[in-house]
Design an enzyme around this catalytic site. Structure first.
Site, PDB file in Angstrom:
ATOM      1  N   GLU A 119       3.064  33.757  51.067  1.00  0.00           N
ATOM      2  CA  GLU A 119       3.867  34.950  50.790  1.00  0.00           C
ATOM      3  C   GLU A 119       2.980  36.135  50.435  1.00  0.00           C
ATOM      4  O   GLU A 119       3.231  37.265  50.866  1.00  0.00           O
ATOM      5  CB  GLU A 119       4.858  34.667  49.663  1.00  0.00           C
ATOM      6  CG  GLU A 119       6.004  33.758  50.047  1.00  0.00           C
ATOM      7  CD  GLU A 119       6.788  34.278  51.234  1.00  0.00           C
ATOM      8  OE1 GLU A 119       7.100  35.488  51.283  1.00  0.00           O
ATOM      9  OE2 GLU A 119       7.073  33.470  52.141  1.00  0.00           O
ATOM     10  N   HIS A 126       3.966  36.527  58.921  1.00  0.00           N
ATOM     11  CA  HIS A 126       4.088  35.062  58.895  1.00  0.00           C
ATOM     12  C   HIS A 126       3.804  34.476  60.272  1.00  0.00           C
ATOM     13  O   HIS A 126       3.082  33.471  60.400  1.00  0.00           O
ATOM     14  CB  HIS A 126       5.502  34.661  58.470  1.00  0.00           C
ATOM     15  CG  HIS A 126       5.721  34.649  56.988  1.00  0.00           C
ATOM     16  ND1 HIS A 126       4.897  33.968  56.113  1.00  0.00           N
ATOM     17  CD2 HIS A 126       6.705  35.207  56.221  1.00  0.00           C
ATOM     18  CE1 HIS A 126       5.343  34.117  54.873  1.00  0.00           C
ATOM     19  NE2 HIS A 126       6.439  34.871  54.919  1.00  0.00           N
ATOM     20  N   HIS A 172       6.414  42.020  57.251  1.00  0.00           N
ATOM     21  CA  HIS A 172       6.145  40.814  56.461  1.00  0.00           C
ATOM     22  C   HIS A 172       6.442  39.566  57.297  1.00  0.00           C
ATOM     23  O   HIS A 172       5.629  38.625  57.346  1.00  0.00           O
ATOM     24  CB  HIS A 172       7.012  40.842  55.198  1.00  0.00           C
ATOM     25  CG  HIS A 172       7.012  39.571  54.412  1.00  0.00           C
ATOM     26  ND1 HIS A 172       6.253  39.393  53.272  1.00  0.00           N
ATOM     27  CD2 HIS A 172       7.705  38.408  54.592  1.00  0.00           C
ATOM     28  CE1 HIS A 172       6.471  38.170  52.785  1.00  0.00           C
ATOM     29  NE2 HIS A 172       7.348  37.565  53.569  1.00  0.00           N
ATOM     30  N   GLU A 173       7.581  39.551  57.967  1.00  0.00           N
ATOM     31  CA  GLU A 173       7.956  38.386  58.781  1.00  0.00           C
ATOM     32  C   GLU A 173       7.047  38.250  59.997  1.00  0.00           C
ATOM     33  O   GLU A 173       6.659  37.134  60.364  1.00  0.00           O
ATOM     34  CB  GLU A 173       9.425  38.493  59.211  1.00  0.00           C
ATOM     35  CG  GLU A 173      10.418  38.551  58.065  1.00  0.00           C
ATOM     36  CD  GLU A 173      10.289  37.378  57.104  1.00  0.00           C
ATOM     37  OE1 GLU A 173       9.817  36.298  57.523  1.00  0.00           O
ATOM     38  OE2 GLU A 173      10.649  37.545  55.925  1.00  0.00           O
TER      39      GLU A 173
END
Length: 297
Positions: free
Chosen positions: A224, A151, A147-148
């Site tokens: 997100e 980003h 997930h990071e």
């Protein structure tokens, strides 16, 4: 005391950079020389320089501030099996996302959280809390890291900086127009920049800034969902759903948070300090994120 020092240092840097740029552009004042009001071209340049300077300086020092704000320890050489797994996993995910290897760190917090920051996709920082590493399964922790990495790969940090710069610019611009108009129409000051101008401008910046934050938060919520999709792609959908479900369970159990407020927009979980309506939240509800992943499957 450290946070106050960092705040003062950042603002001093913004003032110095903005002053130099304005001097180079020949913009010394946004008031007309004949006292007839505002020079809108000079005003827009003035607001853009200050609006973007603050955002970009914050971006450039984001890793430095994040490390000190969270107490993140960078893993230079893995000392444990857990640290070796963390570095190896981030490297594999970064290669899969086609980005440079980020710095990898752990911050000493008992709540489960993680964040990514940095001025470009090939010079980022990915950090996770010790609490997340201790309680999450390896599949769930890998999904959080993915997930990071998502980003970073999506360029969310630079995009958020640009959006914030635009918002800052127009908040300052319209606040000064409102201030000049009120000073002229209400207080009958022909120059339009008496004491009422400064008071009204100050109040207008607060109100407009509050309303404009909805734009920034809307983008933050959208990113997100994109990062969750990236986490599902780079790691596994079940792992991403499991990680969000575990975060929700901890949120429902009110696990205390120690992450600084300024970093919540970069974390996988927004914590419990945001009591405003959904319009002003940097993260969508966890149940909505889980539902989106299930529907995408």
């Amino acid at each position: 005391m450290l946070r106050i020092g960092l705040f003062l240092l950042t603002n001093l840097a913004i003032i110095l950079v903005a002053s130099v740029v304005l001097s180079l552009l020949g913009v010394n004042s946004y008031f007309e020389a004949n006292g007839s009001g505002l020079n809108l071209t000079s005003l827009l340049i003035f607001c853009a320089v200050f609006g973007f300077a603050g955002s970009f300086i914050s971006l450039l020092i984001s890793k430095w501030m994040a490390k000190r704000g969270t107490g993140t320890r960078i893993i230079e050489q893995p000392r444990t099996e857990q640290e070796q797994w963390l570095v190896t996993t981030v490297k594999r995910l970064a290669d899969k996302a086609n980005i440079g290897m980020p710095e990898v760190g752990i911050f000493p917090a008992k709540e489960s959280n993680a964040f990514a920051t940095g001025w470009n996709r090939n010079a980022a920082l990915v950090a996770v809390s010790q609490g997340l590493l201790d309680r999450f399964s390896r599949d769930e922790a890998e999904a959080v890291l993915a997930h990071e990495i998502g980003h970073v790969a999506n360029g969310d940090m630079i995009t958020l900086t640009l959006i914030q710069g635009v918002v800052n610019t127009f908040v300052m611009f319209f606040a000064r127009i409102i201030g000049s108009t009120v000073d002229r129409a209400v207080f009958k000051n022909e120059n339009g920049h008496g004491i009422a101008f400064y008071i009204t401008t100050f109040v207008a910046e607060i109100v407009l800034g509050f309303l404009a934050s909805m734009i920034v938060m809307r983008f933050s919520r959208w990113r997100e969902f994109r990062a969750d999709a990236a986490g599902a792609h780079l790691a596994s959908r079940n792992g991403m759903i499991g990680a969000l479900a575990r975060l929700k369970a901890e949120q429902d159990a009110h696990v205390a948070s120690t992450m600084p407020d300024s970093l919540y927009a970069f974390g996988i979980s927004s914590g419990f300090k945001q009591s405003m309506s959904a319009l002003f939240s940097s993260h969508p509800p966890l149940e909505a994120r889980i539902r989106a992943l299930k529907q995408a499957a």
